[in-house]
Design a protein around this motif. Structure first.
Motif, PDB file in Angstrom:
ATOM      1  N   MET A   1       7.218  15.185  24.991  1.00 49.37           N
ATOM      2  CA  MET A   1       7.213  15.433  23.554  1.00 49.37           C
ATOM      3  C   MET A   1       8.394  16.323  23.147  1.00 49.37           C
ATOM      4  SD  MET A   1       5.970  14.979  20.605  1.00 49.37           S
ATOM      5  CE  MET A   1       4.444  14.116  20.974  1.00 49.37           C
ATOM      6  N   ARG A   2       8.702  17.338  23.981  1.00 51.25           N
ATOM      7  CA  ARG A   2       9.823  18.226  23.669  1.00 51.25           C
ATOM      8  C   ARG A   2      11.134  17.461  23.604  1.00 51.25           C
ATOM      9  NH1 ARG A   2      13.302  21.545  26.786  1.00 51.25           N
ATOM     10  NH2 ARG A   2      12.311  20.817  28.716  1.00 51.25           N
ATOM     11  N   ARG A   3      11.323  16.493  24.526  1.00 54.57           N
ATOM     12  CA  ARG A   3      12.558  15.701  24.532  1.00 54.57           C
ATOM     13  C   ARG A   3      12.662  14.830  23.297  1.00 54.57           C
ATOM     14  NH1 ARG A   3      12.199  13.718  30.813  1.00 54.57           N
ATOM     15  NH2 ARG A   3      12.842  15.666  31.778  1.00 54.57           N
ATOM     16  N   ILE A   4      11.532  14.228  22.894  1.00 55.13           N
ATOM     17  CA  ILE A   4      11.524  13.370  21.711  1.00 55.13           C
ATOM     18  C   ILE A   4      11.868  14.181  20.461  1.00 55.13           C
ATOM     19  CG2 ILE A   4      10.086  11.925  20.226  1.00 55.13           C
ATOM     20  CD1 ILE A   4       8.520  11.106  22.709  1.00 55.13           C
ATOM     21  N   LEU A   5      11.241  15.365  20.329  1.00 55.05           N
ATOM     22  CA  LEU A   5      11.514  16.217  19.170  1.00 55.05           C
ATOM     23  C   LEU A   5      12.963  16.679  19.160  1.00 55.05           C
ATOM     24  CD1 LEU A   5       8.262  18.390  19.088  1.00 55.05           C
ATOM     25  CD2 LEU A   5       8.889  16.506  17.549  1.00 55.05           C
ATOM     26  N   LEU A   6      13.507  16.999  20.342  1.00 55.07           N
ATOM     27  CA  LEU A   6      14.902  17.428  20.427  1.00 55.07           C
ATOM     28  C   LEU A   6      15.834  16.299  20.033  1.00 55.07           C
ATOM     29  CD1 LEU A   6      16.913  19.642  21.269  1.00 55.07           C
ATOM     30  CD2 LEU A   6      16.830  18.725  23.588  1.00 55.07           C
ATOM     31  N   PHE A   7      15.534  15.080  20.510  1.00 59.17           N
ATOM     32  CA  PHE A   7      16.355  13.930  20.172  1.00 59.17           C
ATOM     33  C   PHE A   7      16.338  13.666  18.664  1.00 59.17           C
ATOM     34  CE2 PHE A   7      16.579   9.296  19.453  1.00 59.17           C
ATOM     35  CZ  PHE A   7      17.851   9.057  19.922  1.00 59.17           C
ATOM     36  N   LYS A  62      26.543  18.905  26.043  1.00 55.71           N
ATOM     37  CA  LYS A  62      26.115  19.891  27.046  1.00 55.71           C
ATOM     38  C   LYS A  62      24.843  20.602  26.600  1.00 55.71           C
ATOM     39  CE  LYS A  62      29.641  22.583  27.967  1.00 55.71           C
ATOM     40  NZ  LYS A  62      30.378  23.633  28.708  1.00 55.71           N
ATOM     41  N   TRP A  63      24.797  20.973  25.342  1.00 54.15           N
ATOM     42  CA  TRP A  63      23.624  21.665  24.808  1.00 54.15           C
ATOM     43  C   TRP A  63      22.388  20.774  24.904  1.00 54.15           C
ATOM     44  CZ3 TRP A  63      20.333  20.778  20.656  1.00 54.15           C
ATOM     45  CH2 TRP A  63      19.519  21.858  20.271  1.00 54.15           C
ATOM     46  N   ILE A  64      22.549  19.504  24.510  1.00 52.14           N
ATOM     47  CA  ILE A  64      21.433  18.563  24.572  1.00 52.14           C
ATOM     48  C   ILE A  64      20.988  18.352  26.022  1.00 52.14           C
ATOM     49  CG2 ILE A  64      20.758  16.153  24.186  1.00 52.14           C
ATOM     50  CD1 ILE A  64      22.619  16.154  21.759  1.00 52.14           C
ATOM     51  N   LEU A 259      15.793  11.075  33.380  1.00 53.75           N
ATOM     52  CA  LEU A 259      16.793  11.533  32.418  1.00 53.75           C
ATOM     53  C   LEU A 259      16.473  10.969  31.037  1.00 53.75           C
ATOM     54  CD1 LEU A 259      20.208  11.203  34.314  1.00 53.75           C
ATOM     55  CD2 LEU A 259      18.998  13.303  33.702  1.00 53.75           C
ATOM     56  N   PRO A 260      16.582  11.783  29.995  1.00 54.45           N
ATOM     57  CA  PRO A 260      16.348  11.281  28.639  1.00 54.45           C
ATOM     58  C   PRO A 260      17.394  10.252  28.250  1.00 54.45           C
ATOM     59  CG  PRO A 260      17.235  13.516  28.591  1.00 54.45           C
ATOM     60  CD  PRO A 260      16.901  13.221  30.015  1.00 54.45           C
ATOM     61  N   GLY A 267      24.048   9.481  34.312  1.00 54.56           N
ATOM     62  CA  GLY A 267      23.459   9.696  35.626  1.00 54.56           C
ATOM     63  C   GLY A 267      24.217   8.959  36.711  1.00 54.56           C
ATOM     64  N   ILE A 268      23.951   9.329  37.963  1.00 51.54           N
ATOM     65  CA  ILE A 268      24.625   8.697  39.098  1.00 51.54           C
ATOM     66  C   ILE A 268      24.182   7.255  39.272  1.00 51.54           C
ATOM     67  CG2 ILE A 268      22.896   9.591  40.708  1.00 51.54           C
ATOM     68  CD1 ILE A 268      26.604   9.042  41.532  1.00 51.54           C
ATOM     69  N   SER A 269      22.966   6.932  38.840  1.00 54.63           N
ATOM     70  CA  SER A 269      22.489   5.554  38.919  1.00 54.63           C
ATOM     71  C   SER A 269      21.549   5.295  37.757  1.00 54.63           C
ATOM     72  CB  SER A 269      21.766   5.291  40.248  1.00 54.63           C
ATOM     73  OG  SER A 269      20.612   6.112  40.351  1.00 54.63           O
ATOM     74  N   GLY A 270      21.313   4.012  37.480  1.00 54.91           N
ATOM     75  CA  GLY A 270      20.463   3.651  36.357  1.00 54.91           C
ATOM     76  C   GLY A 270      19.522   2.517  36.723  1.00 54.91           C
TER      77      GLY A 270
END
Length: 297
Positions: A1-7, A62-64, A259-260, A267-270
């Motif tokens: 939820m924190r990631r969604i709100l930040l996005f 970087k902040w995100i 990873l969001p 990322g190194i892989s997906g």
């Protein structure tokens, strides 16, 4: 939820900032008059929102990344692993001729790492706790070389430029084609009306989605190409055998990533995909990357 709100919060902030810029410089009034003030006004409107949004996202990257992953920047190494991590990044950065990045660790079970930042000399390299636990030093050092390769190659800025140009073209094309379709549907009755009819707005929204999909394919193609180039950098900094070994070890992730979405491409892989969905993959299959290194000279 924190990631969604930040996005969501970040994107709302970007839109508000762009709206303020348009108001301060009169771009919104210019764009509104005579259907975006003619081609010049439309181009300015598209460029502000297309390029502006992409570069604001880069400036905040970087902040995100730190807040969406909970990454902890190592300001003073607390143990031998952290000292090794910082020393390895410093050694690779010196070999690449770039400034020392911030080094961080984030808590995640999978083996992953990413690099981001506005410039080559102001970047962030972060690794997951899972990578440090599941890879040996040689493999982890190659992954760090891969991430330093991204920074040294300017991949973040180049990807932002490509995304910004494509965003601008999507906004521009959707409105040009949308006005033509709306004029045809209305029989020319709305051609002197600055804002266009409801059909215009509906068509523009649909076209932005369609054109946006094609733009995403182009961005994904570049993203896959840069992974091959970063693998070559990792092989150069840490040894080809170490880079191949690291990629082989990454296959144990089975495409998993926490990873969001905002930084997943770094990322190194997906995740893998098949059929048409392969066109939207941000990373090539690991087997293809391993084969490319094995066939390189």
């Amino acid at each position: 939820m924190r990631r969604i709100l930040l996005f969501l919060g970040t994107n709302i902030a970007v839109l508000l900032l762009l709206a303020i810029v348009c108001r301060l410089f009169g771009i919104d009034q210019m764009a509104a008059a005579n259907g975006y003030g003619g081609m010049t006004g439309l181009l300015l409107y598209a460029a502000v929102f297309g390029m502006g949004g992409a570069f604001i996202s880069l400036a905040l990257s970087k902040w995100i990344a730190k807040r969406s992953t909970g990454a902890r920047v190592i300001t003073q190494p607390q143990n031998e692993t952290e000292r090794w991590l910082v020393d390895t990044v410093r050694r690779h950065a010196q070999s690449a001729g770039i400034g020392m990045p911030e080094v961080a660790i984030y808590d995640a079970p999978e083996m992953n790492a990413f690099a981001t930042g506005m410039t080559k000399n102001s970047s962030l390299v972060a690794v997951s706790s899972g990578l440090l636990q599941q890879m040996d030093r040689e493999q982890a050092g190659a992954v760090l070389g891969h991430e330093i390769g991204h920074v040294a190659n300017g991949d973040m800025v180049t990807l932002t430029l490509i995304q910004g140009v494509l965003n601008t073209l999507v906004i521009l094309a959707a409105r040009i084609v949308g006005r033509a379709i709306d004029g045809w549907m209305s029989g020319g009755r709305d051609e002197n009306r600055g804002g266009g009819g409801i059909g215009y707005f509906v068509v523009v929204m649909v076209l932005q989605v369609v054109f946006g999909l094609f733009a995403s394919i182009i961005v994904a193609a570049f993203s896959r190409w840069r992974e091959f180039r970063a693998d070559s950098a990792g092989a150069r900094f840490a040894g080809r055998g170490a880079m191949i070994s690291a990629l082989q070890r990454l296959k144990a992730n089975h495409g998993e990533s926490t990873l969001p979405n905002t930084i997943a491409a770094f990322g190194i892989s997906g995740p893998l995909a098949d059929g048409l969905r392969r066109l939207f993959m941000s990373h090539p299959p690991l087997d293809e990357r391993i084969a490319a290194l094995q066939n390189s000279r």
